[in-house]
Scaffold this motif. Structure first.
Motif, mmCIF file in Angstrom:
data_model
loop_
_atom_site.group_PDB
_atom_site.id
_atom_site.type_symbol
_atom_site.label_atom_id
_atom_site.label_comp_id
_atom_site.label_asym_id
_atom_site.label_seq_id
_atom_site.Cartn_x
_atom_site.Cartn_y
_atom_site.Cartn_z
ATOM 1 N N LYS A 1 0.790 -39.098 37.568
ATOM 2 C CA LYS A 1 1.155 -38.047 38.520
ATOM 3 C C LYS A 1 2.599 -38.269 38.991
ATOM 4 O O LYS A 1 3.044 -39.407 39.120
ATOM 5 N N LEU B 1 -8.909 -37.541 44.271
ATOM 6 C CA LEU B 1 -8.735 -37.176 42.859
ATOM 7 C C LEU B 1 -7.308 -36.756 42.515
ATOM 8 O O LEU B 1 -6.813 -37.057 41.437
ATOM 9 N N HIS C 1 -8.858 -42.930 39.140
ATOM 10 C CA HIS C 1 -9.043 -41.487 38.928
ATOM 11 C C HIS C 1 -10.262 -41.213 38.057
ATOM 12 O O HIS C 1 -11.085 -40.355 38.373
ATOM 13 N N ARG D 1 -13.509 -39.068 39.197
ATOM 14 C CA ARG D 1 -13.861 -37.868 38.440
ATOM 15 C C ARG D 1 -15.320 -37.941 37.967
ATOM 16 O O ARG D 1 -16.062 -36.970 38.051
ATOM 17 N N ALA E 1 -7.634 -28.957 48.532
ATOM 18 C CA ALA E 1 -7.332 -28.367 47.217
ATOM 19 C C ALA E 1 -8.058 -27.045 47.066
ATOM 20 O O ALA E 1 -7.604 -26.154 46.362
ATOM 21 N N GLY E 2 -9.191 -26.935 47.755
ATOM 22 C CA GLY E 2 -10.059 -25.792 47.525
ATOM 23 C C GLY E 2 -9.735 -24.557 48.335
ATOM 24 O O GLY E 2 -9.763 -23.451 47.810
ATOM 25 N N THR F 1 -5.847 -22.573 47.861
ATOM 26 C CA THR F 1 -5.628 -21.986 46.531
ATOM 27 C C THR F 1 -6.398 -20.669 46.375
ATOM 28 O O THR F 1 -5.837 -19.651 45.980
ATOM 29 N N MET G 1 3.368 -27.826 37.954
ATOM 30 C CA MET G 1 2.719 -29.133 37.864
ATOM 31 C C MET G 1 3.740 -30.149 37.396
ATOM 32 O O MET G 1 4.689 -29.805 36.699
ATOM 33 N N ARG H 1 4.526 -34.415 36.058
ATOM 34 C CA ARG H 1 4.053 -35.722 35.609
ATOM 35 C C ARG H 1 5.251 -36.657 35.494
ATOM 36 O O ARG H 1 6.380 -36.210 35.284
ATOM 37 N N PRO I 1 -3.604 -21.381 34.948
ATOM 38 C CA PRO I 1 -3.626 -21.473 36.416
ATOM 39 C C PRO I 1 -4.398 -22.681 36.928
ATOM 40 O O PRO I 1 -4.154 -23.139 38.039
ATOM 41 N N PHE I 2 -5.326 -23.213 36.121
ATOM 42 C CA PHE I 2 -6.114 -24.358 36.565
ATOM 43 C C PHE I 2 -5.705 -25.642 35.843
ATOM 44 O O PHE I 2 -6.462 -26.612 35.821
ATOM 45 N N GLY I 3 -4.516 -25.681 35.246
ATOM 46 C CA GLY I 3 -4.056 -26.873 34.544
ATOM 47 C C GLY I 3 -4.822 -27.049 33.251
ATOM 48 O O GLY I 3 -5.289 -26.076 32.645
ATOM 49 N N ARG J 1 -7.302 -33.733 33.563
ATOM 50 C CA ARG J 1 -7.142 -33.486 35.001
ATOM 51 C C ARG J 1 -7.243 -32.007 35.328
ATOM 52 O O ARG J 1 -6.778 -31.562 36.376
ATOM 53 N N CYS K 1 -8.482 -28.636 36.777
ATOM 54 C CA CYS K 1 -9.084 -28.411 38.101
ATOM 55 C C CYS K 1 -10.599 -28.599 38.062
ATOM 56 O O CYS K 1 -11.297 -27.916 37.319
#
Ligand code: HEM
Length: 462
Positions: free
Chosen positions: A76, A91, A99, A103, A267-268, A271, A334, A336, A395-397, A401, A403
């Motif tokens: 990350k 997470l 991680h 998960r 996170a929830g 978004t 995003m 890295r 949109p959710f990666g 990882r 979402c």
């Protein structure tokens, strides 16, 4: 391409980024301007911030390499690590084995069958909201959606009985988030955090209070013998064991539960709230799509409230939301950090390089989405989707990882939107300027002001 000591970087800005501080694209409150400026370099662009190499990738194939094929070479990025000041080792902020374990433990809580239990609660809360609106009222739809999504997230994470705590959490989260957005953009936020500055005191106090409320709930839940009584995510996490493949039977301690719960919470809710707010804007601007959307609601639901079973038939509703998240992706970029020297496409990056890719930029690339500014849900028919590479729309990666809340988010967004739009449509207040505010999520800067208008055919509905 720029070759330097065995490394190959894409072309980009000649000088260090701070050199451009008087340019229009240099606006620390809106990094999208910089990313748009960098598109002129094509597939990828390079710049430097002080001693750091930064790369923006615009090509879906290169993004796939980072997120999937060579994911082990990336961790990350620093901004996300800085979120630890609030989220601890949840997470989003953790890497490696911490991680993976997090998960494995959280995964069952997000299993499709598990989250389906929340459909009724989502519809119930959205139905309550729709009874509170009055015809012709002007309101900020972004605030309304934040409130709704917060209620839904709090109820599904912590169960319904804790209403007093939900209000307290709501207040503290608002204080924390305001300062938090500011803090994570600072290079040395960790140091600033413990200073007597009034904002920092406020942040610390709100975080402490938030911790007390969440800890209190975790303690109470852990003391219970019959966790099944609560159909919420908190009970799942309290009961969870790392029993899946690769696990060692480990249970989460209070701190780990706190970090995970707060991560899921933050996170929830914002978004999904943003996804809904942008969708109302686009429906208000596009009467044809709106009419088709309403026609679907009327034919599938025939005036009754939506249920989980209706979801597969609310196809156009899902297409509207997909197109809305293409134009206004709630997670707009995003990042890295390269952990070991790595080759991506024709490039070779050194350890420590920051690699970014932006949903906002890629999803507006005319190569994948002709006439990209146009709102057109038909881009998301099965056939149209099959014609694009995997990371033209993300949109959710993606990858390991991706979402964890994606199914939950779809369910919440579709059911909440359908419930409200059955009864109401919105008219945008003329003359307002809709501006982007790309913080951790992509918000409308000044909100979205609308007049709520009852839909004619079904005015008699409750
Ligand atoms: C429209 C709604 C949402 C969008 C657009 C969204 C987007 C994303 C994206 C792009 C990532 C990947 C970040 C990265 O790899 O750097 C992510 C991760 C995550 N999301 Fe979501 N999300 C949404 C809703 C939710 C919901 C409802 C929850 C939980 C209730 C959630 C929990 C998480 C968590 C815990 C992660 C970290 C996963 C990991 O690193 O293993 N998200 N989300």
């Amino acid at each position: 391409m720029v070759r330097r000591g065995g490394y190959i970087y894409p072309p980009g800005l000649r000088f260090n980024l701070p050199f451009y501080r008087f340019h229009r694209f240099f606006d620390p409150t809106n990094p999208i301007l910089l990313f748009e400026h960098l598109r002129q370099f094509g597939r990828a662009a390079h710049y430097r911030i002080l001693l750091h190499d930064v790369v923006l990738l615009n090509d879906p194939a290169d993004i796939a390499e980072v997120l999937i094929d060579k994911a082990a070479c990336f961790g990350k990025d620093r901004t996300q690590k800085r979120m630890k000041i609030l989220l601890g080792e949840g997470l989003i902020t953790s890497d490696g084995e911490t991680h993976n374990r997090g998960r494995r433990i959280a995964a069952p809580a997000f299993h499709r069958r598990r989250i389906e239990r929340y459909a009724t609660q989502i519809v119930e809360l959205a139905a309550t909201l729709r009874t509170q609106w009055q015809p012709g009222t002007e309101l900020n739809i972004a605030t309304e959606m934040m409130r709704l999504s917060l209620q839904i997230t709090a109820r599904t994470l912590f169960d319904t009985e804790v209403t007093a705590e939900i209000h307290e959490i709501n207040d503290q989260v608002n204080i924390v988030m305001d300062l938090y957005h500011f803090l994570v953009t600072l290079p040395r936020a960790e140091l600033l955090l413990n200073t007597p500055l009034p904002q920092m005191r406020r942040f610390r106090a709100a975080r402490k209070r938030l911790d007390e409320v969440v800890d209190g709930m975790i303690r109470a839940r852990r003391a219970e013998t019959n966790l099944d009584r609560h159909a919420d995510l908190l009970s799942m996490l309290v009961a969870a064991r790392d029993d899946q493949a690769g696990g060692d039977g480990h249970k989460l301690d209070a701190q780990q539960i706190r970090d995970q719960v707060l991560t899921l919470f933050l996170a929830g809710f914002e978004t999904v709230a943003n996804a809904l707010a942008w969708t109302w804007l686009l429906l208000g601007q596009n009467p044809e799509a709106e009419a088709r959307f309403h026609a679907e609601l009327d034919s599938v639901l025939g005036g009754r409230l939506p249920t989980l079973e209706d979801m597969p038939r609310l196809e156009y509703t899902a297409m509207v939301l997909s197109e809305s998240m293409r134009l206004y992706p709630p997670a707009w970029a995003m990042g890295r950090e390269v952990l070991e020297d790595v080759s991506i496409g024709p490039y070779r990056f050194r350890k420590g390089t920051m690699v970014f890719f932006s949903q906002y930029i890629v999803q507006r690339d005319p190569k994948w989405f002709p006439d990209p500014e146009r709102f057109c849900p038909e881009r998301f028919t099965t056939a149209a989707k099959a014609g694009r590479p995997r990371f033209a729309y993300f949109p959710f990666g993606g990858g390991g990882r991706q979402c964890i809340g994606e199914s939950f988010a779809w369910m919440e967004a579709i059911l909440a939107l359908a419930t409200i739009a059955q009864r109401w449509r919105v008219e945008l207040i003329p003359g307002q300027k809709i501006e982007l505010q790309p913080k951790i999520t992509l918000r409308p800067k000044n909100g979205i002001k609308v007049k709520v208008v009852p839909r004619e055919r079904i005015q008699a509905m409750p």
